[in-house]
Design a protein around this motif. Structure first.
Motif, mmCIF file in Angstrom:
data_model
loop_
_atom_site.group_PDB
_atom_site.id
_atom_site.type_symbol
_atom_site.label_atom_id
_atom_site.label_comp_id
_atom_site.label_asym_id
_atom_site.label_seq_id
_atom_site.Cartn_x
_atom_site.Cartn_y
_atom_site.Cartn_z
ATOM 1 N N HIS A 39 0.805 -1.271 0.027
ATOM 2 C CA HIS A 39 -0.034 0.223 -0.076
ATOM 3 C C HIS A 39 0.764 1.395 -0.017
ATOM 4 N N GLY A 105 -7.755 -1.642 -3.333
ATOM 5 C CA GLY A 105 -7.241 -2.533 -2.336
ATOM 6 C C GLY A 105 -6.668 -3.801 -2.764
ATOM 7 N N PRO A 165 -11.729 -6.495 -1.993
ATOM 8 C CA PRO A 165 -11.973 -5.777 -1.014
ATOM 9 C C PRO A 165 -12.902 -4.932 -1.711
ATOM 10 N N ASN A 350 -14.570 1.812 -3.866
ATOM 11 C CA ASN A 350 -13.511 1.734 -4.739
ATOM 12 C C ASN A 350 -13.320 2.724 -5.645
ATOM 13 N N CYS A 359 -8.056 1.269 3.068
ATOM 14 C CA CYS A 359 -7.509 -0.325 2.830
ATOM 15 C C CYS A 359 -6.277 -0.604 3.755
ATOM 16 N N ALA A 364 -9.433 -3.457 7.372
ATOM 17 C CA ALA A 364 -8.777 -4.105 6.205
ATOM 18 C C ALA A 364 -7.857 -4.994 6.680
#
Length: 403
Positions: A39, A105, A165, A350, A359, A364
């Motif tokens: 991420h 995600g 996700p 999203n 996320c 998450a």
């Protein structure tokens, strides 16, 4: 369920599930760290050099036979463990979006796939499994899975799965077929004040096409989606634009209806060229994505396993709809599931910056572990049925395998 192995030596499925869950939870800090690391270092399609290496290294450390940079793609990964007759793939995605990073995600997807692999690794041979974790680049428009499918990455599989996700929980995403293409108009520059009559306005051509598409939407089906952006429309207000560019996406319910709708959209662009005198060129961005067709038996197992973990599947009016995935092409060849893990963050959804932030929350992080455990359990449940019907294995020669 029967397997090709001596069932007196195979562990009870309940015991196997306990073992898988314990192993995944024991690796929880490692998996969450992987999710957060991916991420924090977003990489675009086909450029996921860090993420793919981190996924490959984690699986190599767990005893998988790992290939990094395979199937003709430098950022693809194939990691295999076990020699059983039931061949099951777990897909990892790790590409990000321009400017807003991991707003879909994929960091969670990658970490959950690694986690499922870790959970299944010590059980594979006993359960009659061959487990293949596939790192699949460029889901966000590049069609990495389609390219890998054409190169044999999904050959011989009895099942394929991944998790994704979303703002809310859903057992199956209603994935649409999609085609994506670039549009370029070329006209002629001129001084916009002194000699406008000598110019051929490429920006006007794009505007006329957009008006046509806006009117076309009224005559399209409920699940049809047409969207696009202008990426270039001139350089100065006092110069007639001689070049305009855009990128457009057409989605519809199936591959059968995709090309007829795409042809109607292309005619809108042709109309812009005809009306202005511009030259029009179009070019595909990636292979066409097929509609997603989840396997109902596997989906039933997934829901049961996810429910055991405390996840629920109410009817949610704000569930993700109208999206597309290159996992759809896989689902036309291999029994496939693509469940959505809810992050309880609606109205952050999203492809929004707010979803990027969602996320790496504790919710998450829980989704990483729940997704890994539920996939491992579903693979265990699927193993016996898979080896009982070897005719279900993919050969890669389905007419629906590609665009």
């Amino acid at each position: 369920m029967t397997t090709a192995k001596d069932t007196t030596k195979a562990p009870a499925y309940g015991t196997a599930k306990d073992t898988a869950a314990r192993r995944i939870r024991a690796a929880g800090d490692q998996l969450v760290a992987l999710s957060h690391r991916i991420h924090a270092h977003p990489e675009l399609a086909f450029e996921e050099h860090l993420a793919s290496r981190w996924v490959a290294d984690a699986l190599d450390d767990a005893g998988f036979e790992v290939q990094h940079g395979c199937y003709g793609l430098p950022t693809a990964v194939s990691a295999t463990i076990g020699t059983g007759p039931a061949h099951i793939a777990i897909c990892a995605e790790y590409d990000a979006l321009p400017e807003i990073g991991h707003a879909c995600g994929h960091n969670i997807i990658a970490a959950a796939a690694v986690g499922a692999g870790l959970g299944l690794a010590p059980l594979a041979d006993e359960l009659g499994l061959t487990v293949r974790v596939l790192g699949t680049p460029a889901e966000e428009g590049g069609g990495g899975k389609i390219l890998m499918l054409e190169q044999g990455a999904f050959d011989g599989l009895h099942a394929a799965m991944m998790v994704h996700p979303a703002a809310t929980e859903s057992a199956a995403m209603p994935g649409l077929a999609v085609t994506q293409f670039d549009v370029t108009y070329r006209g002629k520059p001129a001084h916009a004040g002194a000699y406008p009559e000598l110019g051929v306005n490429a920006a006007d051509a794009m505007t006329l096409a957009q008006v046509g598409i806006g009117l076309l939407r009224q005559q399209t089906a409920t699940d049809d989606r047409i969207s696009g952006i202008s990426t270039e429309a001139g350089s100065a207000a006092n110069i007639i634009p001689d070049v305009s560019r855009g990128r457009w996406i057409v989605r519809t319910g199936s591959l059968d209806t995709l090309q007829p709708l795409a042809r109607r959209v292309h005619r809108c662009f042709e109309a812009g060229a005809l009306a202005t005198g511009c030259e029009l060129t179009t070019s595909p961005v990636s292979p066409d994505y097929a509609d997603l067709r989840p396997d109902q038996d596997m989906l039933t197992r997934w829901v049961a396993n996810a429910t055991t973990l405390g996840r629920s599947f109410p009817h949610v009016p704000n569930g993700i709809a109208g999206a597309s995935t290159d996992m759809g092409n896989v689902s036309h060849v291999v029994p496939t599931i693509h469940p959505m893990l809810g992050l309880d963050c609606y109205p952050a959804v999203n492809h929004q910056p707010e979803f990027t932030a969602a996320c790496i929350t504790p919710t998450a992080d829980r989704a990483v572990l729940d997704g890994a455990i539920a996939m491992a359990w579903t693979a265990i449940d699927t193993a016996g049925d898979a080896v009982g019907d070897t005719t279900g294995a993919a050969t890669g020669d389905s007419p629906n395998a590609g665009p």
